[in-house]
Design an enzyme around this catalytic site. Structure first.
Site, PDB file in Angstrom:
ATOM      1  N   CYS A   2      49.501  34.890  11.700  1.00 19.59           N
ATOM      2  CA  CYS A   2      48.627  35.001  10.110  1.00 19.59           C
ATOM      3  C   CYS A   2      48.782  35.174   9.609  1.00 19.59           C
ATOM      4  CB  CYS A   2      47.185  35.015  11.036  1.00 19.59           C
ATOM      5  SG  CYS A   2      45.692  34.469   9.640  1.00 19.59           S
ATOM      6  N   GLU A 103      47.516  27.216   8.877  1.00 13.64           N
ATOM      7  CA  GLU A 103      49.078  27.140   9.746  1.00 13.64           C
ATOM      8  C   GLU A 103      49.964  26.302   9.235  1.00 13.64           C
ATOM      9  OE1 GLU A 103      51.135  29.351  10.653  1.00 13.64           O
ATOM     10  OE2 GLU A 103      50.134  30.963  11.383  1.00 13.64           O
TER      11      GLU A 103
END
Length: 262
Positions: A2, A103
């Site tokens: 992340c 993402e």
């Protein structure tokens, strides 16, 4: 993995979910990036506390943070064995409130496409986090943190193979109670989120820049050959973006392959 996330909920909404006594006031943030302050919740003296830390963990034994790799993520499968994270896994666990995360999908050809990954039903999620305190020789202190990641579930895996570990509200106490929750039990909480929790939406490449921080970053965009919600390709998905209302102005490798910004 992340490398960016957002927290657009109000301070009151965050406080209601995490149950800390503090009453901090903070603005919505739509593109939180490494080295920036992030909200965390920890347990101290039998109560939960809201604490801001810098995103990018620095272990206490580091002599010079300027020459130390930026550790924004820790792999849940190996963190307890890694020198950079093992003390924090045992003694300094925290929760990181988030409205969702970004993402970047890497297609076989063409540029990377950012996706906004959010709870289908809205609301806030709690990422599993670690924090550390580093003291310089002159007495200054800095608290830093990292997000624990796990293998992506079936919803997220078409975009990326890793995702933040999400702690369910009923497990907050167990995760935060480093005194009474054995390490084995704490590690068992680090698992992929239920497939029904998140949805993935293509968004503008404006999010690529850490200088951008505006609500429009969360708007879905039309993208050719984007992934649909089953992980297949589709000609277009989601509506075209709303008209931009405002613009808010505001690499690196690590040991053990813990860092990957995009």
């Amino acid at each position: 993995m992340c490398g960016r996330f957002a927290l657009s909920a109000t301070p009151q909404e965050v406080q209601a979910l995490f149950g800390y006594a503090d009453t901090p006031n903070f603005p919505p943030r739509y593109n939180i990036a490494p080295t920036q302050p992030v909200a965390t919740v920890r347990q101290a003296h039998g109560a939960r506390r809201f604490v801001l830390v810098r995103w990018g963990l620095v272990p206490g034994w580091v002599k010079d943070p300027a020459s130390f790799s930026l550790l924004i993520n820790a792999r849940a499968e190996t963190a307890a064995e890694k020198p950079s994270f093992r003390a924090a896994v045992r003694h300094r666990r925290c929760l990181i409130p988030a409205s969702g995360f970004y993402e970047w999908h890497r297609p076989d050809t063409g540029p990377k496409q950012p996706y906004w990954i959010r709870p289908k039903d809205g609301g806030i999620v709690a990422f599993a986090g670690l924090w550390e305190e580093w003291c310089d020789p002159d007495g200054g202190e800095i608290e830093t943190g990292a997000i624990l990641t796990v293998e992506a579930n079936a919803t997220v895996s078409p975009v990326h193979n890793r995702m933040p570990a999400v702690i369910a509200p009923e497990d907050f106490d167990a995760w935060l109670d480093v005194q009474n929750t054995p390490l084995k039990e704490a590690r068992a909480l680090l698992r992929p989120a239920p497939e029904s929790l998140f949805e993935t939406l293509p968004v503008s490449t404006r999010v690529n820049s850490a200088r951008e921080d505006a609500p429009e970053l969360l708007d879905p965009v039309a993208v050719e050959n984007a992934l649909d919600r089953n992980g297949d390709t589709a000609e277009t998905v989601s509506p075209a973006p709303r008209k931009v209302r405002a613009r808010a102005a505001k690499g690196m490798r690590s040991d053990d392959e813990q860092f990957d910004l995009f």
